[in-house]
Write an enzyme that holds these catalytic residues in place. Structure first.
Site, PDB file in Angstrom:
ATOM      1  N   SER A 124     -15.002 -50.559 -26.683  1.00  0.00           N
ATOM      2  CA  SER A 124     -15.095 -50.888 -25.254  1.00  0.00           C
ATOM      3  C   SER A 124     -16.412 -51.580 -24.951  1.00  0.00           C
ATOM      4  O   SER A 124     -17.438 -51.253 -25.538  1.00  0.00           O
ATOM      5  CB  SER A 124     -14.997 -49.579 -24.443  1.00  0.00           C
ATOM      6  OG  SER A 124     -15.309 -49.824 -23.084  1.00  0.00           O
ATOM      7  N   TYR A 148     -18.488 -41.071 -22.777  1.00  0.00           N
ATOM      8  CA  TYR A 148     -17.370 -41.872 -23.298  1.00  0.00           C
ATOM      9  C   TYR A 148     -17.906 -43.074 -24.081  1.00  0.00           C
ATOM     10  O   TYR A 148     -17.519 -43.300 -25.234  1.00  0.00           O
ATOM     11  CB  TYR A 148     -16.466 -42.337 -22.147  1.00  0.00           C
ATOM     12  CG  TYR A 148     -15.538 -43.453 -22.521  1.00  0.00           C
ATOM     13  CD1 TYR A 148     -15.754 -44.749 -22.047  1.00  0.00           C
ATOM     14  CD2 TYR A 148     -14.465 -43.232 -23.367  1.00  0.00           C
ATOM     15  CE1 TYR A 148     -14.915 -45.776 -22.410  1.00  0.00           C
ATOM     16  CE2 TYR A 148     -13.615 -44.265 -23.741  1.00  0.00           C
ATOM     17  CZ  TYR A 148     -13.854 -45.538 -23.255  1.00  0.00           C
ATOM     18  OH  TYR A 148     -13.024 -46.570 -23.627  1.00  0.00           O
ATOM     19  N   LYS A 152     -17.755 -43.979 -28.225  1.00  0.00           N
ATOM     20  CA  LYS A 152     -17.214 -45.220 -28.782  1.00  0.00           C
ATOM     21  C   LYS A 152     -18.251 -45.877 -29.700  1.00  0.00           C
ATOM     22  O   LYS A 152     -17.916 -46.369 -30.789  1.00  0.00           O
ATOM     23  CB  LYS A 152     -16.826 -46.192 -27.659  1.00  0.00           C
ATOM     24  CG  LYS A 152     -15.551 -45.818 -26.926  1.00  0.00           C
ATOM     25  CD  LYS A 152     -14.334 -45.888 -27.840  1.00  0.00           C
ATOM     26  CE  LYS A 152     -13.044 -45.622 -27.097  1.00  0.00           C
ATOM     27  NZ  LYS A 152     -11.871 -45.669 -27.995  1.00  0.00           N
TER      28      LYS A 152
HETATM   29  C1  WQD Z   1     -13.528 -51.609 -11.777  1.00  0.00           C
HETATM   30  C2  WQD Z   1     -14.226 -51.936 -10.449  1.00  0.00           C
HETATM   31  C3  WQD Z   1     -15.294 -50.045  -9.436  1.00  0.00           C
HETATM   32  C4  WQD Z   1     -11.575 -47.853  -8.634  1.00  0.00           C
HETATM   33  C5  WQD Z   1     -13.766 -48.382 -16.984  1.00  0.00           C
HETATM   34  C6  WQD Z   1     -14.377 -47.933 -18.295  1.00  0.00           C
HETATM   35  C7  WQD Z   1     -14.023 -48.941 -19.368  1.00  0.00           C
HETATM   36  C8  WQD Z   1     -12.529 -49.091 -19.440  1.00  0.00           C
HETATM   37  C9  WQD Z   1     -12.011 -49.584 -18.092  1.00  0.00           C
HETATM   38  C10 WQD Z   1     -11.528 -47.550 -20.980  1.00  0.00           C
HETATM   39  C11 WQD Z   1     -15.590 -51.269 -10.299  1.00  0.00           C
HETATM   40  C12 WQD Z   1     -14.151 -50.559  -8.557  1.00  0.00           C
HETATM   41  C13 WQD Z   1     -12.482 -48.814  -9.041  1.00  0.00           C
HETATM   42  C14 WQD Z   1     -11.405 -47.597  -7.242  1.00  0.00           C
HETATM   43  C15 WQD Z   1     -13.062 -49.269  -6.754  1.00  0.00           C
HETATM   44  N1  WQD Z   1     -11.915 -47.855 -19.748  1.00  0.00           N
HETATM   45  N2  WQD Z   1     -13.204 -49.512  -8.112  1.00  0.00           N
HETATM   46  N3  WQD Z   1     -12.161 -48.326  -6.345  1.00  0.00           N
HETATM   47  O1  WQD Z   1     -15.350 -48.740 -14.379  1.00  0.00           O
HETATM   48  O2  WQD Z   1     -15.232 -51.232 -14.967  1.00  0.00           O
HETATM   49  O3  WQD Z   1     -14.348 -49.584 -16.585  1.00  0.00           O
HETATM   50  O4  WQD Z   1     -12.371 -48.575 -17.124  1.00  0.00           O
HETATM   51  O5  WQD Z   1     -11.544 -48.224 -21.960  1.00  0.00           O
HETATM   52  O6  WQD Z   1     -14.523 -48.495 -20.606  1.00  0.00           O
HETATM   53  O7  WQD Z   1     -15.786 -47.909 -18.151  1.00  0.00           O
HETATM   54  O8  WQD Z   1     -13.129 -49.991 -14.449  1.00  0.00           O
HETATM   55  O9  WQD Z   1     -11.196 -50.120 -12.919  1.00  0.00           O
HETATM   56  O10 WQD Z   1     -12.677 -48.042 -12.869  1.00  0.00           O
HETATM   57  O11 WQD Z   1     -13.536 -50.190 -11.933  1.00  0.00           O
HETATM   58  O12 WQD Z   1     -13.736 -49.897  -5.913  1.00  0.00           O
HETATM   59  O13 WQD Z   1     -10.592 -46.730  -6.800  1.00  0.00           O
HETATM   60  O14 WQD Z   1     -13.423 -51.456  -9.372  1.00  0.00           O
HETATM   61  O15 WQD Z   1     -16.417 -49.661  -8.632  1.00  0.00           O
HETATM   62  O16 WQD Z   1     -16.449 -52.152  -9.580  1.00  0.00           O
HETATM   63  P1  WQD Z   1     -14.622 -49.887 -15.018  1.00  0.00           P
HETATM   64  P2  WQD Z   1     -12.562 -49.517 -13.033  1.00  0.00           P
END
Ligand code: WQD
Length: 337
Positions: A124, A148, A152
């Site tokens: 990741s 996490y 990785k």
């Molecule tokens: C994306 C953006 C949030 C939810 C994580 C892990 C990564 C991978 C993918 C496993 C950010 C915003 C999110 C919500 C929001 N996982 N958001 N409201 O955090 O970039 O990555 O998931 O492999 O390793 O770190 O992904 O989709 O959670 O967030 O505003 O209800 O959307 O703040 O800017 P992230 P995400």
């Protein structure tokens, strides 16, 4: 090749099975169904020639690993099986190290016992941590901020040391950015067990009426519209990167990381607008403070994968949202329909 896919009933694993089979590979799944359902493999069989061998078990269990190795005799392994919830990893660090690191160790021991020399690892971009520069290339410092991400990176280091010490082996470390989207059939897609942590499935559940509104975490980031920027990649493109990695592993030795992203980033507001275009309805939102541990902006430099794997992403933002909407609207309760 005969390819063992650990965690093959999962979101990315299931899409990868279809791409492997389309390229003529023989596939076998090992899954403990802690975050998936056997129904996924039924869907995959319905979308392919149907030849998907499968074993139920935990990747940490040497007995089931040896049974799979003896009966399927894999020539390569794609290792998806693991835990991936950033927040949960902070609450249960030992579980995350046990599964993500211990599971990788157990798998490598079992591979050594049958002299299987090729592994593709589901890593990741979170291993990079706060960006020193953007877009991230594979030389960017690694400083993961969550348990996490640490798990990785530890697994990557174990794979790197294994590949260096074990003659003729290849470990391809795929650093995913943000996987989204679904197969064009709308028969398989992302189906989070509980309340979705990730943006796209949460938006999709709002659009289909399962959730009232999306909470936008933070609008004061140093980005064009103040919301978080991410490099979203269509899951079918991501699956195809694994097939390219299998081909690369056959012809190479040692360990090598590859960024798997598009090189284009979008904000939360961009994603909401794109999803509204796809589903034809407004997505209600609530504004909240930043989410702990979130980075303002992430973007991939995926030029190494293009040059050395012969892979680059082909699906754009509207494909990502339209395929997610098609999956979610056809399966409002995911695989529990
Ligand atoms: C994306 C953006 C949030 C939810 C994580 C892990 C990564 C991978 C993918 C496993 C950010 C915003 C999110 C919500 C929001 N996982 N958001 N409201 O955090 O970039 O990555 O998931 O492999 O390793 O770190 O992904 O989709 O959670 O967030 O505003 O209800 O959307 O703040 O800017 P992230 P995400």
């Amino acid at each position: 090749m005969r390819v063992l896919v650990t965690g093959g009933a999962g979101y990315i694993g299931s899409h990868t099975l279809l791409e492997l089979m389309a390229q003529g590979h023989d596939v076998c799944v090992l899954d403990n169904y802690s975050n998936a359902t056997p129904e996924v493999l039924n869907r995959v069989r319905g979308l392919s020639n149907g030849n998907v061998a499968d074993f139920t078990g935990d990747v940490r269990d040497p007995a089931i690993l040896d049974r799979v190795m003896q009966e399927f005799r894999p020539e390569a392994v794609i290792h998806f099986a693991g835990l991936k919830a950033v927040g949960e990893s902070e609450e249960k660090p030992l579980l995350y190290y046990d599964v993500n690191v211990g599971g990788t160790l157990a798998l490598l021991h079992a591979m050594d016992r049958i002299d299987c020399k090729n592994i593709i690892f589901s890593s990741s971009a979170t291993v990079y941590g706060e960006p020193v520069y953007l877009p991230y290339d594979e030389a960017h410092p690694t400083a993961p901020m969550s348990v996490y991400g640490q798990s990785k990176l530890m697994a990557e280091n174990i794979l790197t040391n294994w590949a260096k010490a074990t003659a003729g082996t290849s470990a391809v470390l795929l650093r995913y950015f943000n996987p989204v989207g679904a197969h064009h059939s709308a028969k398989i897609g992302e189906d989070p067990k509980d309340i979705p942590n990730n943006l796209m499935p949460f938006i999709a559940q709002v659009a289909v009426g399962k959730r009232d509104a999306l909470t936008v975490f933070g609008n004061d980031y140093d980005t064009p519209d103040g919301t978080g920027l991410r490099d979203y990649i269509h899951v079918v493109d991501l699956a195809r990167a694994h097939v390219a990695a299998i081909n690369y592993a056959e012809k190479s030795t040692g360990a090598r990381p590859f960024n798997i992203g598009t090189g284009q980033s979008y904000s939360v507001r961009d994603m909401i607008a794109a999803f509204e275009r796809a589903c034809g309805n407004p997505i209600p939102t609530k504004q909240a403070a930043r989410r702990a541990g979130d980075i303002a902006a992430m973007q991939a430099d995926a030029s190494r994968a293009a040059a050395e794997l012969g892979w680059s992403a082909a699906h754009g933002l509207d494909d990502m949202t339209a395929s997610t909407w098609a999956w979610q609207s056809a399966n409002p309760n995911g695989y529990d329909n």
